[in-house]
Design an enzyme around this catalytic site. Structure first.
Site, PDB file in Angstrom:
ATOM      1  N   LYS A  66       0.805  -1.233   0.000  1.00 15.83           N
ATOM      2  CA  LYS A  66       0.000   0.000   0.000  1.00 15.83           C
ATOM      3  C   LYS A  66       0.836   1.280   0.000  1.00 15.83           C
ATOM      4  CE  LYS A  66      -4.236  -1.762   2.160  1.00 15.83           C
ATOM      5  NZ  LYS A  66      -5.222  -1.548   3.238  1.00 15.83           N
ATOM      6  N   ASP A 102     -10.108   2.991   2.379  1.00 15.03           N
ATOM      7  CA  ASP A 102     -10.292   2.269   3.655  1.00 15.03           C
ATOM      8  C   ASP A 102     -11.033   3.120   4.698  1.00 15.03           C
ATOM      9  OD1 ASP A 102      -9.158  -0.216   3.078  1.00 15.03           O
ATOM     10  OD2 ASP A 102      -7.136   0.419   3.645  1.00 15.03           O
ATOM     11  N   ARG A 152       0.345   0.144  20.566  1.00 13.96           N
ATOM     12  CA  ARG A 152       1.359  -0.606  21.328  1.00 13.96           C
ATOM     13  C   ARG A 152       2.687   0.132  21.295  1.00 13.96           C
ATOM     14  NH1 ARG A 152       2.902  -6.431  18.983  1.00 13.96           N
ATOM     15  NH2 ARG A 152       3.434  -5.099  17.204  1.00 13.96           N
TER      16      ARG A 152
HETATM   17  P1  NAP Z   1      -0.419  -2.629   9.919  1.00 11.56           P
HETATM   18  O1  NAP Z   1      -0.167  -1.374   9.171  1.00 11.56           O
HETATM   19  O2  NAP Z   1       0.591  -3.725   9.898  1.00 11.56           O
HETATM   20  O3  NAP Z   1      -0.672  -2.216  11.475  1.00 11.56           O
HETATM   21  C1  NAP Z   1      -0.833  -3.195  12.449  1.00 11.56           C
HETATM   22  C2  NAP Z   1      -1.300  -2.539  13.756  1.00 11.56           C
HETATM   23  O4  NAP Z   1      -1.598  -3.577  14.715  1.00 11.56           O
HETATM   24  C3  NAP Z   1      -0.241  -1.632  14.402  1.00 11.56           C
HETATM   25  O5  NAP Z   1      -0.903  -0.593  15.100  1.00 11.56           O
HETATM   26  C4  NAP Z   1       0.430  -2.628  15.395  1.00 11.56           C
HETATM   27  O6  NAP Z   1       1.043  -1.969  16.476  1.00 11.56           O
HETATM   28  C5  NAP Z   1      -0.794  -3.373  15.878  1.00 11.56           C
HETATM   29  N1  NAP Z   1      -0.468  -4.679  16.470  1.00 11.56           N
HETATM   30  C6  NAP Z   1      -0.030  -5.792  15.825  1.00 11.56           C
HETATM   31  N2  NAP Z   1       0.118  -6.801  16.694  1.00 11.56           N
HETATM   32  C7  NAP Z   1      -0.218  -6.316  17.922  1.00 11.56           C
HETATM   33  C8  NAP Z   1      -0.270  -6.873  19.232  1.00 11.56           C
HETATM   34  N3  NAP Z   1       0.062  -8.147  19.455  1.00 11.56           N
HETATM   35  N4  NAP Z   1      -0.703  -6.087  20.247  1.00 11.56           N
HETATM   36  C9  NAP Z   1      -1.078  -4.803  20.031  1.00 11.56           C
HETATM   37  N5  NAP Z   1      -1.027  -4.215  18.809  1.00 11.56           N
HETATM   38  C10 NAP Z   1      -0.613  -4.958  17.776  1.00 11.56           C
HETATM   39  O7  NAP Z   1      -1.785  -3.324   9.473  1.00 11.56           O
HETATM   40  P2  NAP Z   1      -3.120  -2.593   8.900  1.00 11.56           P
HETATM   41  O8  NAP Z   1      -3.071  -2.599   7.435  1.00 11.56           O
HETATM   42  O9  NAP Z   1      -3.296  -1.315   9.625  1.00 11.56           O
HETATM   43  O10 NAP Z   1      -4.234  -3.674   9.338  1.00 11.56           O
HETATM   44  C11 NAP Z   1      -4.605  -3.859  10.700  1.00 11.56           C
HETATM   45  C12 NAP Z   1      -5.762  -4.861  10.760  1.00 11.56           C
HETATM   46  O11 NAP Z   1      -6.892  -4.297  10.100  1.00 11.56           O
HETATM   47  C13 NAP Z   1      -5.472  -6.186  10.064  1.00 11.56           C
HETATM   48  O12 NAP Z   1      -6.043  -7.216  10.836  1.00 11.56           O
HETATM   49  C14 NAP Z   1      -6.220  -6.072   8.742  1.00 11.56           C
HETATM   50  O13 NAP Z   1      -6.648  -7.314   8.239  1.00 11.56           O
HETATM   51  C15 NAP Z   1      -7.419  -5.224   9.156  1.00 11.56           C
HETATM   52  N6  NAP Z   1      -7.985  -4.442   8.036  1.00 11.56           N
HETATM   53  C16 NAP Z   1      -9.320  -4.578   7.786  1.00 11.56           C
HETATM   54  C17 NAP Z   1      -9.871  -3.846   6.763  1.00 11.56           C
HETATM   55  C18 NAP Z   1     -11.353  -3.978   6.473  1.00 11.56           C
HETATM   56  O14 NAP Z   1     -11.759  -3.548   5.386  1.00 11.56           O
HETATM   57  N7  NAP Z   1     -12.166  -4.521   7.377  1.00 11.56           N
HETATM   58  C19 NAP Z   1      -9.088  -2.984   5.982  1.00 11.56           C
HETATM   59  C20 NAP Z   1      -7.732  -2.860   6.278  1.00 11.56           C
HETATM   60  C21 NAP Z   1      -7.178  -3.611   7.317  1.00 11.56           C
HETATM   61  P3  NAP Z   1       2.610  -1.565  16.418  1.00 11.56           P
HETATM   62  O15 NAP Z   1       2.676  -0.258  15.710  1.00 11.56           O
HETATM   63  O16 NAP Z   1       3.000  -1.458  17.859  1.00 11.56           O
HETATM   64  O17 NAP Z   1       3.328  -2.668  15.688  1.00 11.56           O
END
Ligand code: NAP
Length: 285
Positions: A66, A102, A152
């Site tokens: 992305k 998003d 976190r």
């Molecule tokens: P990303 O950029 O990799 O961000 C991940 C986030 O999760 C960061 O804030 C990370 O914190 C946190 N995190 C990961 N493991 C953790 C843990 N064990 N404890 C606490 N915080 C934790 O991913 P993203 O693209 O934002 O996606 C995040 C989630 O949203 C995913 O599950 C994805 O599938 C979902 N999503 C859903 C949609 C939808 O349309 N429904 C769209 C996009 C994404 P740190 O910064 O501390 O690492």
């Protein structure tokens, strides 16, 4: 000529987008094939160049590309440059435009499925990754009253709060989750609770301090009911699961590619069917 669209990711086989986008094109009578384009990082530039051909309508972009696609595009639209991530590419006569749907997808899900408008609400975002950034800027645009951001890694929450405050919203980093009573809406934008993450039985926070009526939203869509949503349901709090955001971000992509209103109900039905089939397949294995 059959036109093509698809989702670019690595890996991408798990994506639900082909199921609901294909159903949407079919229901709208459009001759478009939507494909899975698994693309390793070293092949990304070539993949993006190929989208300039007139047979391509555009693409969705997912993890991990992305951010990396941005320098490969001609123009950025909507909030995508502020967000720093693109999830939709549109081919307009060989020029590639990047958008991020998003955050707006989440706001539409909140309005249409949870019947809650973000304006003047106090909203807590858990997470500061790509999805949280998109949602934070969309909530700011929708005139949220106050946006609190916990992460976190606190430095990322501080940076996102500063960026969103720079866009004119009241946004502050939240250092601890000990008292959730000030919030009208709490949104899990972390991957905690996601199938396959090893955190399926965890929730990103303890919601026992949330006040009655607080909307608990989770953008994780697999499983359909995360541990956080189960706790909220058991506590009698209203919930918004992740599937509606997925559908609305895809509906906005569909409309950017085609200029035609997306058949949202058809998309919901196709996504639910694909998820049910996936679970039935998983149970059989
Ligand atoms: P990303 O950029 O990799 O961000 C991940 C986030 O999760 C960061 O804030 C990370 O914190 C946190 N995190 C990961 N493991 C953790 C843990 N064990 N404890 C606490 N915080 C934790 O991913 P993203 O693209 O934002 O996606 C995040 C989630 O949203 C995913 O599950 C994805 O599938 C979902 N999503 C859903 C949609 C939808 O349309 N429904 C769209 C996009 C994404 P740190 O910064 O501390 O690492």
């Amino acid at each position: 000529m059959t036109r093509l669209a698809g989702v670019i990711g690595y890996p991408v086989a798990h994506s639900l987008s082909p199921a609901f986008q294909t159903a949407a094109f079919r229901a709208s009578g459009l001759d478009v094939r939507y494909e899975l384009w698994e693309t390793a990082p070293e092949s990304l530039a070539g993949r993006i160049v190929s989208l300039r051909d007139p047979k391509y309508l555009g693409a969705n972009v997912t993890i991990p590309h992305k951010q990396a696609v941005i320098p490969l595009l001609d123009e950025l639209g909507g909030q995508s440059s502020r967000v720093g991530a693109v999830n939709t590419i549109v081919n307009r006569s060989g020029r590639l435009f990047g958008f991020n749907t998003d955050g707006q997808g989440f706001v539409l899900a909140m309005r249409n499925e949870a019947h809650a408008d973000p304006s003047d609400r106090s909203i807590l975002l858990l997470g500061a990754g790509g999805a949280a950034r998109g949602i934070a800027f969309a909530l700011a645009e929708a005139k949220a009253g106050r946006i609190g951001i916990w992460n976190r890694t606190s430095a990322r929450a501080e940076r996102l709060a500063a960026d969103v405050a720079g866009a004119g919203a009241l946004a502050t980093p939240v250092p601890a989750l000990s008292d959730l009573s000030p919030y009208d809406v709490i949104v899990n934008c972390t991957s905690v609770g996601m199938e396959g993450s090893g955190t399926e039985s965890s929730a990103p926070c303890d919601i026992s301090t949330a006040r009655p009526g607080t909307l608990i939203a989770d953008i994780v869509y697999a499983p359909a009911e995360t541990s956080l949503l189960r706790q909220a349901r058991e506590a009698g709090l209203p919930v918004l699961p992740g599937l509606p955001m997925l559908i609305y971000q895809g509906a906005l992509s569909f409309e950017l590619w085609t200029g035609v209103p997306a058949p949202v109900e058809v998309m919901f039905e196709a996504a639910r069917k694909a998820l049910a089939e996936r679970h039935a397949g998983g149970a059989a294995r």
